[in-house]
Scaffold this active site. Structure first.
Site, PDB file in Angstrom:
ATOM      1  N   GLY A 357       0.812  -1.223   0.000  1.00 50.95           N
ATOM      2  CA  GLY A 357       0.000   0.000   0.000  1.00 50.95           C
ATOM      3  C   GLY A 357       0.841   1.267   0.000  1.00 50.95           C
ATOM      4  N   ASP A 417      -1.270   7.805  -7.078  1.00 53.27           N
ATOM      5  CA  ASP A 417       0.039   7.274  -6.672  1.00 53.27           C
ATOM      6  C   ASP A 417       1.145   7.758  -7.594  1.00 53.27           C
ATOM      7  OD1 ASP A 417      -1.544   5.897  -4.934  1.00 53.27           O
ATOM      8  OD2 ASP A 417      -0.696   3.923  -5.357  1.00 53.27           O
TER       9      ASP A 417
END
Ligand SMILES: Nc1ncnc2c1ncn2[C@@H]1O[C@H](COP(=O)(O)OP(=O)(O)O)[C@@H](O)[C@H]1O
Ligand SMILES: C[C@@](O)(CCOP(=O)(O)O)CC(=O)O
Length: 658
Positions: A357, A417
Site C-alpha cells: 500500500g 500514486d
C-alpha cells in the site's frame, strides 16, 4: 587548468563545430554554452563529447554532457538555408516532434519543407505561420544550449598507442536512440566528409553513459478508493524509493533486458523481434506527450507472446507479479521507443515493500517512464535554475506515461500514486474526467506529522481490492455512492484543516481533529470491505494504549496502516506497542513525508566517501548496484540522501510554491 572543448553537432544543417575554452579545476561539473541556429527539429546530438587538455596537463579528460536547458532566442543565425533542396533528409529521424510546442511534425515525406516550416513557426511562436512563406523571410530563431559537463581526469597511459588515437578520439559522439549510425562518429573535415584511417578505428563504445532515475513511494493520508471514483485524496511522498539503473549497450547488441531482483525477475528480448509494426501503425502510434487514458487491447494482445515467454518455470503466483512488471515495461518501451532503439539493460531495486500500500508499483512506473523519456531526449532539465513552469511540463510528461504503466499493473488506477511519486511533496489529487489530466493541488506546507507506519506483512493486491469495491458499487450504487461522497468530504475537511493558519502539528487539539477524520475515513473503508483482520489488530493495539488514531493506507486488504500519534504519547507506551508489533510479525517504518519526486542521476556517478571520490566520484555500475545489501546498502550506494542531506549528483524537477 584550461580545457578546450570541441562541440560538434551532428544531423544539423549545416554541420557545425564550436571550440570553447573553459577553465576547469580537477573533476568538477561546469556549464558551457553553445548557441546554435535552429535548422533541425529536435535537439542535436551532444550526447558524449570529449575534451582535450589544451595546456599544462598530462592526461585526458573524458566528459559526458547533458543539455541543461535550451532557450530560443529571436535573433537571426549567421547562415540561412538557401533553398528547400538544401534541407536535410528527414526520413532517418522518427518520430519528429517539435521540442517547443510538442506538435508532431509531418513525416509523410510529402514536402520536407513542411517540417522546417512547422518547426520554425512553432519556435517563432508569435509569428503567423503563413507569413513564413516563402523561405527565408521569417527571422530564424536561435537555440542556446547549456551543457553540464562531468569530466573525470585519467592519467596519461604509458604506451604510445594512446597518443596515436588521441586526436581521433577528440570528437566522439554517442548515437541517439533514434539514430542510424553506430556509436562513434568521426570528425567532420572541411568538406563535410567523414573519414578516419584504419589505424584510428576502435571497437564500438557503449552509446551513452549509464544513468539512474529514482522515484518515491507514497502514503495516502485520506481518500484511497474514493479517489478512483473522482473524489479528492491527499497523498504524500515518503522517503522509501525505487532506483532504476539504465545501461545502453553497444550497437551490435540488439537486446533489451530487465533485471528486477526484488521480484526475482531476469529476462531479455531481442529488440528486433518485438511487435514494433503494430505499435508504429499511424492509428496506434503515440508520442511522448500523448495523454493515454486506456490501454489498447490490440497492443496488449501483440505483447502477449512476449509476456508469456517470461519465467515459464516459476509458480503461477510469481509469474503474475512478473507479468505485471513486464507488461508495464514492454507497453511503455514499444509505445515510446522505435525499432532503432539501442540495446539496453534496465536494473531496478526498490526500498519500498511491494504490495504493502506504499505505492511500489507507481514508484517503479515513474522510474520506467522517466528513464525512457530521458533516453528519448524528450525532457529538459532537471537543473537547479529550471523555471517552475518548465519543470511542471516535464513532470506532466513523465506522469502521463507512469499512469499508463500503472494501468498495466493494476487495471483501474486513479493516478494519485503516480502523481505524487512524480511530483513528490504532498498533494490534493482529484480526477473527475479520465480523458483529461487530473487536478493536482500541492500542499506546500504539509505539516511534519508524527506518523507511525506499520506494515501488516499481509500481501494484498491493489487490482483485487479496487475490483472488490467496483463490484460492491455495482450492487449497491446509491449506498456506496454515499460512502464515497462522505470520503470526499473528509478529504476536503482535512485539506482545509491542514492549511488553516491555526493548525499546529505539535498541538493536541489540531492533531485530535485530524485524527478523528482518519478514524472516520478508516471506518468507511472498512464498510467497503477493504480492511483486514491484521489491520484491525493494529487499530486495537493502538487504541488500547490510547496513543493515536489509525487508518489503513493504500488499497487495504493487508498492506500498511498509518497512526497519527498524540503529542503526549509516552515513550513507555510507544515502546510497549512496538514490542507487541514485533512479537506479532508486524514491521514498523520510520519515514518522513513530503520528500522529492522523480530524480535523475546523469551520468551514474556519485560521491560515496570512497577513494574514487578524488577522481570525480564513483561510477555506479550494474554490479555494484546489484551487490548492494538490502535497503541500507542501496541507500548507502545510490540513495538520494546521504548522511549530510541531499546527495550531490541527483537532480529533481522542482515545482516551487507560488
Ligand atoms: N521492486 C519492484 N520490482 C519489480 N516490480 C515491482 C517492484 N515493486 C512493485 N512492482 C510491481 O508492482 C506490483 C505491486 O503493485 P501493487 O499491488 O499496486 O502494490 P503497491 O501497493 O506496493 O503499489 C508488483 O506485483 C510488481 O508487478
Ligand atoms: C486504492 C487506491 O486508491 C490506492 C492504491 O494504492 P496502493 O497500490 O495500495 O499503493 C487505488 C488508486 O488510487 O489507484
Amino acid at each position: 587548468m584550461r580545457l578546450r572543448i570541441r562541440v560538434s553537432i551532428r544531423r544539423c544543417w549545416p554541420a557545425v563545430q564550436h571550440d570553447k575554452e573553459a577553465a576547469f579545476s580537477h573533476s568538477i561539473c561546469t556549464v558551457v554554452r553553445v548557441e546554435e541556429p535552429v535548422f533541425w527539429p529536435g535537439p542535436p546530438d551532444f550526447h558524449n563529447l570529449t575534451a582535450k587538455l589544451s595546456q599544462g596537463g598530462n592526461g585526458t579528460c573524458t566528459c559526458t554532457t547533458r543539455v541543461l536547458s535550451t532557450k530560443t532566442l529571436n535573433h537571426p543565425p549567421t547562415s540561412w538555408p538557401k533553398s528547400l533542396e538544401l534541407l536535410p533528409a528527414v526520413d532517418s529521424l522518427s518520430p519528429l516532434f517539435c521540442e517547443n510546442c510538442s506538435a508532431q511534425l509531418r513525416t509523410d515525406g510529402e514536402a520536407q519543407a513542411q517540417h522546417w516550416l512547422a518547426l520554425t513557426a512553432s519556435l517563432c511562436q508569435t509569428l503567423d505561420r503563413r507569413r513564413l512563406l516563402p523561405l527565408p523571410l521569417a527571422p530564424v530563431p536561435t537555440t542556446r544550449y547549456h551543457f553540464e559537463i562531468h569530466h573525470h581526469l585519467h592519467p596519461t597511459p604509458p604506451d604510445d598507442s594512446f597518443k596515436a588515437t588521441k586526436e581521433a578520439q577528440m570528437i566522439e559522439f554517442a548515437d541517439t536512440p533514434n539514430g542510424s549510425s553506430n556509436g562513434v562518429v568521426p570528425p567532420v573535415n572541411g568538406n563535410g566528409m567523414h573519414h578516419r584511417t584504419l589505424s584510428q578505428r576502435r571497437a564500438s563504445a557503449p552509446m551513452a553513459p549509464a544513468f539512474m532515475v529514482s522515484a518515491p513511494g507514497k502514503v495516502i493520508v485520506f481518500g484511497e478508493h474514493s479517489v478512483v471514483y473522482g473524489k479528492a485524496a491527499i497523498a504524500a511522498a515518503i522517503a522509501l524509493r525505487s532506483y532504476l539503473h539504465v545501461t545502453t549497450l553497444s550497437k551490435s547488441r540488439r537486446t533489451v533486458s530487465l533485471r528486477f531482483p526484488d521480484i526475482d525477475l531476469t529476462h531479455s528480448w531481442d529488440i528486433d523481434n518485438l511487435p514494433w509494426a503494430i505499435f508504429q501503425q499511424p492509428d496506434k502510434k503515440k508520442s511522448y506527450y500523448s495523454l493515454v487514458t486506456e490501454l489498447d487491447p490490440d497492443l496488449l494482445a501483440a505483447l502477449q507472446p512476449h509476456i508469456d515467454e517470461v519465467s515459464p518455470e516459476r509458480s503461477e503466483e510469481i509469474r503474475k507479479v512478473h507479468r505485471s512488471s513486464v507488461t508495464a515495461f514492454l507497453y511503455l518501451f514499444l509505445s515510446l521507443g522505435s525499432p532503432r532503439f539501442p540495446g539496453c539493460l534496465y536494473t531496478l531495486r526498490s526500498t519500498i515493500p511491494i504490495s504493502a500500500g506504499l505505492g511500489s508499483s507507481a514508484s517503479i512506473s515513474v522510474c520506467l517512464a522517466a528513464a525512457l523519456l530521458v533516453q528519448l531526449r524528450t525532457l529538459s532539465g532537471p537543473h537547479p535554475d529550471q523555471p517552475s513552469e518548465e519543470a511542471r511540463v516535464q513532470i506532466e510528461r513523465i506522469n502521463r506515461w507512469a499512469f499508463v504503466s500503472e494501468m498495466c499493473i493494476h487495471g483501474n488506477p486513479s493516478g494519485v500514486d503516480n502523481t505524487v511519486a512524480t511530483q513528490g511533496k504532498a498533494v490534493v489529487f482529484q480526477r473527475t474526467d479520465y480523458s483529461k489530466p487530473p487536478s493536482v493541488r500541492p500542499l506546500w506546507d504539509f505539516p511534519e506529522l508524527p506518523l507511525l507506519l506499520v506494515d501488516t506483512k499481509q500481501a494484498k493486491s491493489t487490482a483485487h481490492e479496487v475490483a472488490k469495491v467496483g463490484k460492491l458499487n455495482k450492487t449497491h450504487p446509491k449506498l456506496v455512492g454515499t460512502i464515497l461522497d462522505a470520503m470526499h468530504n473528509i478529504t476536503d475537511a482535512a485539506a482545509e484543516l491542514i492549511q488553516d493558519n491555526t493548525f499546529d502539528a505539535k498541538e493536541e487539539e489540531s492533531l485530535r481533529k485530524l485524527g478523528e477524520l482518519m478514524t472516520i475515513n478508516h471506518g468507511l473503508l472498512n464498510s467497503l470491505g477493504v480492511s483486514h483482520p491484521r489491520l484491525e489488530r493494529v487499530r486495537e493495539l493502538v487504541d488500547h494504549e490510547g496513543i493515536g488514531w489509525t487508518k489503513l493506507t493504500g488499497a487495504g486488504g493487508g498492506g500498511c496502516s498509518i497512526t497519527l500519534l498524540k503529542p503526549n504519547a509516552s515513550a513507555e507506551k510507544l515502546s510497549k506497542l512496538e514490542s507487541q508489533f514485533e512479537a506479532e510479525g508486524y514491521q514498523k517504518f520510520g519515514t518522513t513525508l513530503g520528500g522529492d519526486g522523480v530524480g535523475v542521476l546523469w551520468p551514474a556517478v556519485l560521491k560515496n566517501g570512497t577513494e574514487e571520490d578524488e577522481e570525480g566520484g564513483m561510477e555506479i555500475d550494474v554490479e555494484k548496484f546489484l551487490n548492494a545489501q538490502g535497503t541500507e546498502g542501496v541507500e548507502q550506494l545510490v540513495g538520494v540522501h546521504g548522511d549530510g542531506g541531499e546527495r550531490e549528483g541527483w537532480k529533481f524537477w522542482r515545482v516551487e510554491s507560488e
